[in-house]
Design an enzyme around this catalytic site. Structure first.
Site, short mmCIF file in Angstrom:
data_model
loop_
_atom_site.label_atom_id
_atom_site.label_comp_id
_atom_site.label_asym_id
_atom_site.label_seq_id
_atom_site.Cartn_x
_atom_site.Cartn_y
_atom_site.Cartn_z
CB CYS A 101 -39.14 77.99 -16.79
SG CYS A 101 -37.82 78.80 -15.54
CB CYS A 140 -35.76 78.35 -18.58
SG CYS A 140 -36.09 77.73 -16.39
CG ASP A 141 -37.79 78.31 -21.78
OD1 ASP A 141 -36.84 78.06 -21.46
OD2 ASP A 141 -39.13 77.76 -20.89
#
Length: 312
Positions: A134, A137-138
């Site tokens: 992701c 997300c990261d």
């Protein structure tokens, strides 16, 4: 006895939320069962440019937030649970979850798909410690670091482009000698000075002490192995995996008709079991996008309502 719902939707991605919206607006008693957070795979997407009427700078999370609010507005009940067993054969369908049992006149399966893993040693150990599925997300964790993107399709290249906003260098690792992404996306990648390519290559092993520190890559043609080390000053790097998805359909095997793990439906989302519908990425279809998932969900909910009317 548990409440008898008109419709139970399994899955809270775009297909499930769209089905909930349409079922709720039709005044059907509707329950949405999601084992994790709502949104499915689209919440991992940083930018959505091809959803008709989407907002400027639309992202997966912002789109899902609005879909969820719409479903709530029309009275869709929601529960966080994992379905472990079911009986879809009777007039009333029974779902057995970890937390409870649920009954409904109709079922809409919208359980979606999950990321395909590399399957190499170290992948599991370094997930969240260098390995990610992701970018949204990261990506921020790798600001000014080097990152590698595994894959060559639309998602892989789009996420590589997104990662250039954070990483100082992005290398796409692809097992072929050319990308599979749409030409327009490829053009953006080739024009981006931060993106490099490692062709005809696959990741064989991920290593490190605590954090990901090195990666063994194999050339699929020469079989030569190369170990890529993290920059000494950085101490680590990121590996973002985008090599496809697999349907979350194992629990439905033997319950509804399938083809290569995907649920078979007709154009009205009907499965081969009366009163059971499927929508979104989990069903056999030629295009898996947010817009098609949302359309599937709408069709499934409308057809579920018609089915109930015909049976009563």
């Amino acid at each position: 006895m548990s409440k008898l719902y008109d419709v139970i939707i399994i899955g809270g991605g775009p297909a499930g939320l769209s089905a909930g919206l349409y079922a709720g607006r039709a005044r059907l008693a509707t329950l949405l069962v999601e084992k994790d957070k709502e949104g499915g795979q689209i919440v991992q997407t940083a930018e959505i440019e091809n959803y008709p009427g989407g907002l400027t700078e639309e992202s997966g999370p912002t789109l899902i937030d609005r879909m969820s609010i719409q479903a709530n507005k029309f009275g869709v009940e929601k529960v966080k649970d994992t379905i472990e067993d079911m009986d879809l054969t009777g007039k009333e369908k029974l779902l057995v979850g970890k937390l409870g049992t649920y009954r409904a006149k109709t079922i809409i399966i919208a359980a979606g798909a999950s990321p395909v893993k590399i399957g190499c040693p170290g992948e599991k150990e370094f997930t969240g410690k260098g390995v990610s599925y992701c970018a949204t997300c990261d990506a921020a964790f790798f600001e000014d670091f080097e990152v590698y993107v595994v894959g060559g399709g639309d998602s892989a290249v789009e996420e590589a482009l997104y990662l250039t906003k954070f990483a100082r260098k992005v290398t796409i690792i692809h097992r072929r000698d050319q990308l599979r992404a749409a030409k327009s996306i490829q053009e953006k990648a080739f024009a981006n000075e931060k993106i490099e390519f490692l062709w005809n290559s696959v990741v064989k092993e991920l290593k490190g002490e605590g954090l990901l520190e090195s990666m063994v890559v194999e050339n699929v043609k020469t079989k030569e192995l190369t170990e890529i080390q993290a920059d000494k000053e950085d101490g680590t790097f990121g590996v973002f995996v985008f090599i496809g998805f697999k349907p979350a359909s194992s629990i439905f095997e033997g319950k509804v008709g399938m083809e290569n793990g995907y649920i078979v439906t007709d154009p009205d989302m009907r499965t081969n079991v009366e009163g059971v519908f499927a929508a979104g990425d989990i069903r056999v279809k030629s295009l898996r996008q947010v817009v098609t998932a949302a359309a599937d969900g709408a069709i499934a909910a409308v057809q579920a309502g018609k089915y109930i009317e015909e049976k009563e």
